[in-house]
Design a protein around this motif. Sequence first.
Motif, mmCIF file in Angstrom:
data_model
loop_
_atom_site.group_PDB
_atom_site.id
_atom_site.type_symbol
_atom_site.label_atom_id
_atom_site.label_comp_id
_atom_site.label_asym_id
_atom_site.label_seq_id
_atom_site.Cartn_x
_atom_site.Cartn_y
_atom_site.Cartn_z
ATOM 1 N N MET A 154 31.106 71.310 119.265
ATOM 2 C CA MET A 154 31.160 69.849 119.304
ATOM 3 C C MET A 154 30.548 69.373 117.985
ATOM 4 O O MET A 154 29.415 68.939 117.932
ATOM 5 C CB MET A 154 30.360 69.342 120.504
ATOM 6 N N THR A 155 31.290 69.527 116.911
ATOM 7 C CA THR A 155 30.719 69.283 115.582
ATOM 8 C C THR A 155 30.685 67.787 115.289
ATOM 9 O O THR A 155 31.205 66.983 116.059
ATOM 10 C CB THR A 155 31.524 70.020 114.498
ATOM 11 N N MET A 156 30.068 67.449 114.163
ATOM 12 C CA MET A 156 29.800 66.038 113.900
ATOM 13 C C MET A 156 30.113 65.679 112.450
ATOM 14 O O MET A 156 29.929 66.492 111.543
ATOM 15 C CB MET A 156 28.326 65.756 114.198
ATOM 16 N N VAL A 157 30.587 64.456 112.269
ATOM 17 C CA VAL A 157 30.818 63.920 110.930
ATOM 18 C C VAL A 157 29.906 62.698 110.781
ATOM 19 O O VAL A 157 29.873 61.847 111.665
ATOM 20 C CB VAL A 157 32.294 63.531 110.738
ATOM 21 N N PHE A 158 29.167 62.633 109.671
ATOM 22 C CA PHE A 158 28.117 61.625 109.540
ATOM 23 C C PHE A 158 28.541 60.455 108.648
ATOM 24 O O PHE A 158 29.428 60.582 107.807
ATOM 25 C CB PHE A 158 26.854 62.249 108.940
ATOM 26 N N GLN A 159 27.817 59.371 108.816
ATOM 27 C CA GLN A 159 28.054 58.190 107.981
ATOM 28 C C GLN A 159 27.856 58.518 106.495
ATOM 29 O O GLN A 159 28.646 58.121 105.651
ATOM 30 C CB GLN A 159 27.077 57.093 108.408
ATOM 31 N N ASN A 160 26.778 59.251 106.192
ATOM 32 C CA ASN A 160 26.483 59.558 104.783
ATOM 33 C C ASN A 160 26.986 60.933 104.364
ATOM 34 O O ASN A 160 26.408 61.570 103.482
ATOM 35 C CB ASN A 160 24.979 59.467 104.535
ATOM 36 N N PHE A 161 28.017 61.415 105.011
ATOM 37 C CA PHE A 161 28.703 62.680 104.713
ATOM 38 C C PHE A 161 27.787 63.877 104.938
ATOM 39 O O PHE A 161 28.178 64.849 105.575
ATOM 40 C CB PHE A 161 29.253 62.732 103.279
ATOM 41 N N ASN A 162 26.580 63.849 104.346
ATOM 42 C CA ASN A 162 25.631 64.947 104.482
ATOM 43 C C ASN A 162 26.223 66.293 104.099
ATOM 44 O O ASN A 162 25.981 67.303 104.755
ATOM 45 C CB ASN A 162 25.084 65.030 105.915
ATOM 46 N N LEU A 163 26.983 66.310 103.017
ATOM 47 C CA LEU A 163 27.437 67.609 102.512
ATOM 48 C C LEU A 163 26.239 68.330 101.916
ATOM 49 O O LEU A 163 25.301 67.702 101.435
ATOM 50 C CB LEU A 163 28.510 67.414 101.441
ATOM 51 N N PHE A 164 26.277 69.658 101.954
ATOM 52 C CA PHE A 164 25.211 70.442 101.342
ATOM 53 C C PHE A 164 25.362 70.332 99.832
ATOM 54 O O PHE A 164 26.314 70.859 99.251
ATOM 55 C CB PHE A 164 25.276 71.897 101.814
ATOM 56 N N MET A 165 24.424 69.628 99.203
ATOM 57 C CA MET A 165 24.600 69.219 97.810
ATOM 58 C C MET A 165 24.650 70.390 96.828
ATOM 59 O O MET A 165 25.184 70.264 95.738
ATOM 60 C CB MET A 165 23.479 68.257 97.397
ATOM 61 N N SER A 170 11.211 66.496 100.539
ATOM 62 C CA SER A 170 11.960 65.447 99.862
ATOM 63 C C SER A 170 13.466 65.664 99.965
ATOM 64 O O SER A 170 14.238 64.893 99.412
ATOM 65 C CB SER A 170 11.519 65.320 98.400
ATOM 66 N N ILE A 171 13.888 66.715 100.684
ATOM 67 C CA ILE A 171 15.321 66.873 100.961
ATOM 68 C C ILE A 171 15.675 65.938 102.124
ATOM 69 O O ILE A 171 15.016 65.958 103.155
ATOM 70 C CB ILE A 171 15.641 68.338 101.343
ATOM 71 N N PRO A 172 16.728 65.106 101.929
ATOM 72 C CA PRO A 172 17.062 64.125 102.972
ATOM 73 C C PRO A 172 17.259 64.784 104.341
ATOM 74 O O PRO A 172 17.778 65.894 104.432
ATOM 75 C CB PRO A 172 18.376 63.523 102.478
ATOM 76 N N LYS A 173 16.832 64.080 105.399
ATOM 77 C CA LYS A 173 16.894 64.607 106.756
ATOM 78 C C LYS A 173 18.326 64.980 107.148
ATOM 79 O O LYS A 173 18.548 65.891 107.940
ATOM 80 C CB LYS A 173 16.366 63.540 107.726
ATOM 81 N N GLY A 174 19.291 64.250 106.568
ATOM 82 C CA GLY A 174 20.692 64.477 106.912
ATOM 83 C C GLY A 174 21.154 65.899 106.639
ATOM 84 O O GLY A 174 22.062 66.400 107.291
ATOM 85 N N GLN A 175 20.525 66.559 105.655
ATOM 86 C CA GLN A 175 20.932 67.926 105.329
ATOM 87 C C GLN A 175 20.644 68.868 106.498
ATOM 88 O O GLN A 175 21.473 69.690 106.869
ATOM 89 C CB GLN A 175 20.198 68.406 104.072
ATOM 90 N N MET A 176 19.442 68.712 107.068
ATOM 91 C CA MET A 176 19.084 69.533 108.227
ATOM 92 C C MET A 176 19.974 69.182 109.414
ATOM 93 O O MET A 176 20.477 70.063 110.108
ATOM 94 C CB MET A 176 17.600 69.320 108.558
ATOM 95 N N GLU A 177 20.196 67.877 109.625
ATOM 96 C CA GLU A 177 21.022 67.460 110.762
ATOM 97 C C GLU A 177 22.434 68.007 110.643
ATOM 98 O O GLU A 177 23.012 68.466 111.624
ATOM 99 C CB GLU A 177 21.060 65.931 110.849
ATOM 100 N N ALA A 178 22.983 67.956 109.413
ATOM 101 C CA ALA A 178 24.344 68.453 109.222
ATOM 102 C C ALA A 178 24.401 69.942 109.517
ATOM 103 O O ALA A 178 25.334 70.426 110.168
ATOM 104 C CB ALA A 178 24.819 68.166 107.798
ATOM 105 N N ALA A 179 23.390 70.684 109.056
ATOM 106 C CA ALA A 179 23.383 72.125 109.286
ATOM 107 C C ALA A 179 23.259 72.425 110.776
ATOM 108 O O ALA A 179 24.010 73.233 111.332
ATOM 109 C CB ALA A 179 22.240 72.778 108.511
ATOM 110 N N ARG A 180 22.316 71.716 111.438
ATOM 111 C CA ARG A 180 22.114 71.969 112.869
ATOM 112 C C ARG A 180 23.343 71.551 113.675
ATOM 113 O O ARG A 180 23.715 72.210 114.634
ATOM 114 C CB ARG A 180 20.893 71.201 113.389
#
Lengths: 275, 251
Positions: A83-94, B141-151
Motif C-alpha cells: 500500500m505505497t504512498m505518493v507525497f505532496q513534496n515528492f520526497n524522492l531520495f535526493m 537536518s535531513i527532511p522528515k519526508g525522506q524517512m517517511e518515503a523510505a518507510r
Amino acid sequence: MGYPIIETIDLRKSFGDNEVLKGINVKIMPNEVVVIIGASGSGKSTFLRCLNRLNEPDDGDIRFEGYSILGKDVDIDLIRSQMTMVFQNFNLFMHLTAKRNVSLPLRQVKKMSKKDANDAAMAALEKVGLVDKANAYPGQLSGGQQQRVAIARALAMEPKAILFDEPTSALDPELIGEVLDVMKKLANISGMTMIVVTHEMGFARDVADRVLFMDGGVILEEGPPEDMFVKPKYERTRTFLKRVLAEVDAMDPLKPKYDVPESIDGIAVSKDDNR
Amino acid sequence: MVRSSFIVRNQELIKKLILVVVILIAFAFALDQPLNSKYVNLFTQAAWTTIKISIYAILIGFVIGIVIGLGRISRNFLINGTATVYVEILRGTPLIIQIFFVYFGLPSLGILIDPFSAATLALGLNSGAYQAEIIRGGVQSIPKGQMEAARSSGMSYLQAMRHIILPQGLRLSIPPMTNEYVTVIKDSSLAYTIGVVELTYVSNRLITIYYEPFTTLIFTALIYFTLTTFTSNIMRFVERKARIPGYMESD
C-alpha cells in the motif's frame, strides 16, 4: 463485488487536545478510485497517513484485505510495501538517480537481484514516460518529473493500492497536467486501487468512482462524482465546492474577469477596439 | 587526460603543498645545530607517530560517532540516555584527564596499555563524542519526508537509515568533520604527557637538550600545520566528490 481491500472502523486520531479524526468508517473496494476532498484542516491528509500508519491512529481499526494492521505483531513494513504512498513534496531520495530511487526499495524490501530491480525500475519509469531521465538526479528534474518518478517508485512495488497525498499541490500550474495524466492512466488502464487526497476537481470528476467529502474530522458526504458535484446534500459541501470551483474558474485565462457588455449607448463594443 | 584534469582541478591544493614544503626545507637549512639530518630523521619518525595516532583516533571516533550519534536520535529511552551520558561526560571533561585516566587509571582495574594505545584510545573515545554530535546534526537536518518515503515503501527503520538518511546526513557532516579531524591532529600533541614519542615530545626533548626553543617550536608547528592543511584539503576534495548533482549546489 467481493470484499473491501481497505476498511476503517471508527478510526480516531488526536494531536494533543485537537481531535483530527472523529470516527471514520470507510470501505474501499479493489480497483476503486476514491477521491477525498475537503478544506485544509478537515483531517483528510491525516486519514490517509493513518492508513499506512505513518501516523498511529488512537482508536478504531484498519483492515487491509480483511486483517487488522494495528496489532503489535503486524509486519507493517510488509503492509506498506503493498500500500505505497505518493507525497505532496515528492520526497524522492535526493542522493540517488531516478532509476535508483525506484530500484532501491525493490532491492531492500522485495530482495530482488540487481538486474531484476533495474529492469522493473525501467519498466516503471517507462509507464510514467521518464525512461530518458533514468540517470538524472531529482535535483535535475522539474517538479512534475519528480512526482512522476515518485509515482513510478510507488508503482514498481506492485502494490495492491496506492495512497496519493495531494500529489499536485506543490506543483507549478503548468506541471499539474502531466502528473494527472499519469494518474489517469494508472486508474483507467492498470485498474489500480487509488485513494487520492486532492483539490483537483477535474480529476475527481473524470476519474473517481467515489468522492468523499471530509469536514471537521468526519466524512460528511460521499457518492459518485456526478452526484456530489451536481447535487450535494449538505450546505457545507455546497459552500466548499462553490469556493474551490470559483478558484478554478479564476485561474482559467480564457474566462473574462468581468462581464463585457455587448454595447454601450448603442455602440457595439468589440475586443479589438482601440479607440 | 584523467591525470592532467586531476592536476588542473587541484591546482590550489598543489600550490599550498609546495609552499609548505618549501618553507619546511628553508627552516631545516636555517637551523644548523639541532636539526641536522639526524634530527630531521627523528622528526620524520615523530610526525609518522602523530599521523598514526590521529588516523586511528579519527577512525575509532567515526565508528563511535555513528553508533552514539544514532543513539542520540533513538526514541528508546535506554539507548538515548546512554548515548547522551556518553557525549556529556566525554565532552564535559578535559581531554588530558581522559588520557591520564586511560593510561594511569585503568591499570587499577587490571587493564594495562602501552602509551601509544592509551593515547590513541582516549583521543578516539573523546573524538567519538564530538563526531556523534556532528553526525546527529547532519542526520537531523535531513527532511522528515525522506524517512517517511523510505518507510512508506516498506523499508525498515534501519534500512532507511542505512540507505537513505545516513548517506545524505554524512554528506552534510563533511564540513564540521573537517574541523573535528584538524582538532584531533592538534590534540594528539597531548600524547606527549604520557610519554608517546610523537612530534611535541621530540620537540620538547630537543629544546631541553640544545636550548633552541624558537626555531624548534616553529619547525614543529610547521609540521602540524602541514598535516592539518593537508587534511582540510583532502576533506574539501571529498566534499566535492560527494556532492549530489543538482542539489544544494551553491557555486
